[in-house]
Write a protein that holds these residues in place. Structure first.
Motif, short mmCIF file in Angstrom:
data_model
loop_
_atom_site.label_atom_id
_atom_site.label_comp_id
_atom_site.label_asym_id
_atom_site.label_seq_id
_atom_site.Cartn_x
_atom_site.Cartn_y
_atom_site.Cartn_z
N VAL A 79 45.50 43.85 48.02
CA VAL A 79 45.74 44.90 48.12
C VAL A 79 47.00 45.27 48.93
O VAL A 79 48.05 45.54 48.83
CB VAL A 79 45.49 46.37 47.87
N LYS A 80 47.09 44.01 50.19
CA LYS A 80 48.28 44.29 50.96
C LYS A 80 49.42 42.53 50.65
O LYS A 80 50.65 42.71 50.62
CB LYS A 80 47.87 45.01 52.38
N GLU A 81 47.50 41.89 50.24
CA GLU A 81 48.74 40.82 50.53
C GLU A 81 49.57 40.58 49.31
O GLU A 81 50.76 39.47 49.33
CB GLU A 81 48.01 39.32 50.68
N CYS A 82 49.07 40.73 48.44
CA CYS A 82 49.80 40.00 47.17
C CYS A 82 49.88 42.01 45.99
O CYS A 82 49.62 41.82 44.75
CB CYS A 82 48.27 40.04 45.89
N ALA A 83 50.59 42.74 46.30
CA ALA A 83 50.94 44.07 46.11
C ALA A 83 51.47 43.89 44.71
O ALA A 83 51.91 44.26 43.46
CB ALA A 83 51.78 44.43 47.21
N GLU A 84 52.61 42.61 44.22
CA GLU A 84 53.78 42.55 43.08
C GLU A 84 52.17 42.22 42.33
O GLU A 84 52.28 42.73 40.94
CB GLU A 84 54.13 41.36 43.84
N CYS A 85 51.08 41.83 42.42
CA CYS A 85 50.09 41.05 41.46
C CYS A 85 48.77 42.26 40.67
O CYS A 85 48.87 43.63 41.44
CB CYS A 85 48.53 40.44 41.41
N MET A 86 49.31 42.32 39.63
CA MET A 86 48.57 43.86 38.29
C MET A 86 47.03 44.15 38.82
O MET A 86 46.13 45.22 39.00
CB MET A 86 48.39 43.24 36.93
N PHE A 87 46.25 43.10 39.90
CA PHE A 87 44.96 43.22 39.59
C PHE A 87 44.84 44.13 40.66
O PHE A 87 43.81 44.73 41.39
CB PHE A 87 44.47 42.08 39.50
N SER A 88 45.90 43.76 42.11
CA SER A 88 46.01 44.07 43.27
C SER A 88 44.51 45.46 43.57
O SER A 88 44.32 45.82 44.60
CB SER A 88 46.11 43.83 44.28
N LYS A 89 45.62 46.49 43.15
CA LYS A 89 45.18 47.94 43.44
C LYS A 89 44.02 47.82 43.01
O LYS A 89 43.57 48.88 43.29
CB LYS A 89 46.39 48.66 42.29
N ASN A 90 43.05 47.26 42.33
CA ASN A 90 41.66 47.85 41.28
C ASN A 90 40.57 46.84 42.83
O ASN A 90 39.92 46.45 42.36
CB ASN A 90 41.08 46.89 40.36
N TYR A 91 41.40 45.77 43.52
CA TYR A 91 40.73 45.12 44.67
C TYR A 91 40.51 45.12 46.37
O TYR A 91 40.03 44.72 46.68
CB TYR A 91 41.67 44.06 44.71
N SER A 92 40.36 47.10 45.81
CA SER A 92 40.47 47.74 47.82
C SER A 92 39.29 46.95 47.83
O SER A 92 38.00 47.58 46.87
CB SER A 92 40.23 49.34 47.25
N GLY A 93 38.88 47.15 48.78
CA GLY A 93 37.32 46.07 49.58
C GLY A 93 36.53 44.66 48.59
O GLY A 93 35.63 43.91 48.95
N ARG A 94 37.53 44.39 48.02
CA ARG A 94 37.04 42.99 47.60
C ARG A 94 38.46 41.77 48.15
O ARG A 94 39.42 42.07 49.03
CB ARG A 94 38.03 42.96 46.10
N SER B 238 37.56 37.09 42.19
CA SER B 238 37.47 38.70 43.15
C SER B 238 35.95 38.45 43.63
O SER B 238 34.45 38.84 42.85
CB SER B 238 37.71 40.06 41.96
N ILE B 239 35.92 38.43 44.59
CA ILE B 239 34.59 38.30 45.63
C ILE B 239 34.90 39.63 46.82
O ILE B 239 35.53 40.65 46.63
CB ILE B 239 34.82 36.88 46.22
N PRO B 240 33.14 40.08 47.18
CA PRO B 240 33.06 40.59 47.84
C PRO B 240 33.80 40.17 49.73
O PRO B 240 33.93 38.93 50.00
CB PRO B 240 31.99 40.70 48.66
N GLN B 241 34.63 41.27 49.92
CA GLN B 241 35.57 40.56 50.91
C GLN B 241 35.24 40.71 52.03
O GLN B 241 35.92 39.35 52.93
CB GLN B 241 35.93 42.49 51.61
N GLU B 242 33.75 40.50 52.74
CA GLU B 242 33.25 39.97 53.81
C GLU B 242 33.24 38.65 53.43
O GLU B 242 32.70 37.49 54.34
CB GLU B 242 31.44 40.02 53.90
N LEU B 243 32.93 38.09 52.44
CA LEU B 243 32.80 36.57 52.13
C LEU B 243 34.00 35.30 51.98
O LEU B 243 33.90 33.48 51.45
CB LEU B 243 32.79 35.84 50.06
N SER B 244 35.52 35.95 51.81
CA SER B 244 36.61 35.29 51.63
C SER B 244 36.52 34.49 52.96
O SER B 244 37.02 33.33 52.42
CB SER B 244 37.71 36.72 51.85
N LEU B 245 35.90 34.37 54.22
CA LEU B 245 36.23 33.99 55.18
C LEU B 245 34.83 32.50 55.94
O LEU B 245 34.98 31.94 56.62
CB LEU B 245 36.67 34.69 56.43
N ASP B 246 34.15 32.81 54.87
CA ASP B 246 33.12 32.62 54.91
C ASP B 246 33.64 30.78 53.90
O ASP B 246 33.33 30.53 53.10
CB ASP B 246 31.22 32.47 53.69
N LYS B 247 32.97 29.96 55.14
CA LYS B 247 33.41 28.21 54.53
C LYS B 247 32.08 28.49 53.48
O LYS B 247 32.77 27.03 53.15
CB LYS B 247 33.03 27.94 55.85
#
Length: 168
Positions: free
Chosen positions: A112-127, A147-156
């Motif tokens: 939502v913050k990092e890719c505001a120009e992407c058409m999908f970003s508005k649907n990615y809150s919490g993702r 598109s994944i749960p946000q808590e998994l994004s930093l999981d190695k």
């Protein structure tokens, strides 16, 4: 009280890893049995969404000049049609551009913050999202975006699983 939170997290992680193993098995089985490329990438996207628990998955296969040959997706409603059109016109999103430049898994913790120009970003809150290039023997075949749960994004472990799927 903190140990309860850690225990809950560990139980959740173990359940998650069991789902990962089943998904990897199913993707591997599909890779061995399916000869039709479109059915293969459709099946992989479906497995990743239905069994893996990703919100959505999309794969684009490219020719030598990075033109789209095939597209598959799962987890979207009709709003993927606009993205399909953009991809066919070589209007790649930031995550695809970054992915095609690197062998690493590209992740965005807060689209939502990092890719505001992407058409999908508005649907990615919490993702979050992960994208990876599909290569074999130094040849680029395309990309996969999840598109994944946000808590998994930093999981190695999650990153290594996504990389393993793309390598397969």
């Amino acid at each position: 009280m903190g140990w309860l939170v850690n225990k809950d997290y560990e139980i959740k992680k173990i359940k998650h890893l069991n789902i990962v193993l089943m998904s990897l098995r199913d993707v591997g089985r599909l890779l061995v049995t399916e000869n039709d490329k479109q059915k293969l990438i459709n099946g992989i996207c479906s497995i990743l969404v239905k069994k893996r628990g990703y919100y959505n998955a999309w794969i684009g296969l490219l020719d030598d000049k990075n033109n789209i040959l095939m597209i598959a997706q799962s987890g979207f409603s009709s709003y993927f049609d606009e993205m399909r059109s953009k991809l066919e016109n070589r209007e790649f999103t930031r995550c695809i551009k970054k992915t095609l430049e690197s062998e690493d898994v590209f992740f965005v913790e807060n689209p939502v913050k990092e890719c505001a120009e992407c058409m999908f970003s508005k649907n990615y809150s919490g993702r979050a999202s992960m994208a990876v290039r599909l290569t074999h023997e130094s040849r680029n075949y395309g990309f996969m975006v999840l598109s994944i749960p946000q808590e998994l994004s930093l999981d190695k472990t999650e990153k290594s699983i996504v990389k393993e799927i793309s390598d397969d």
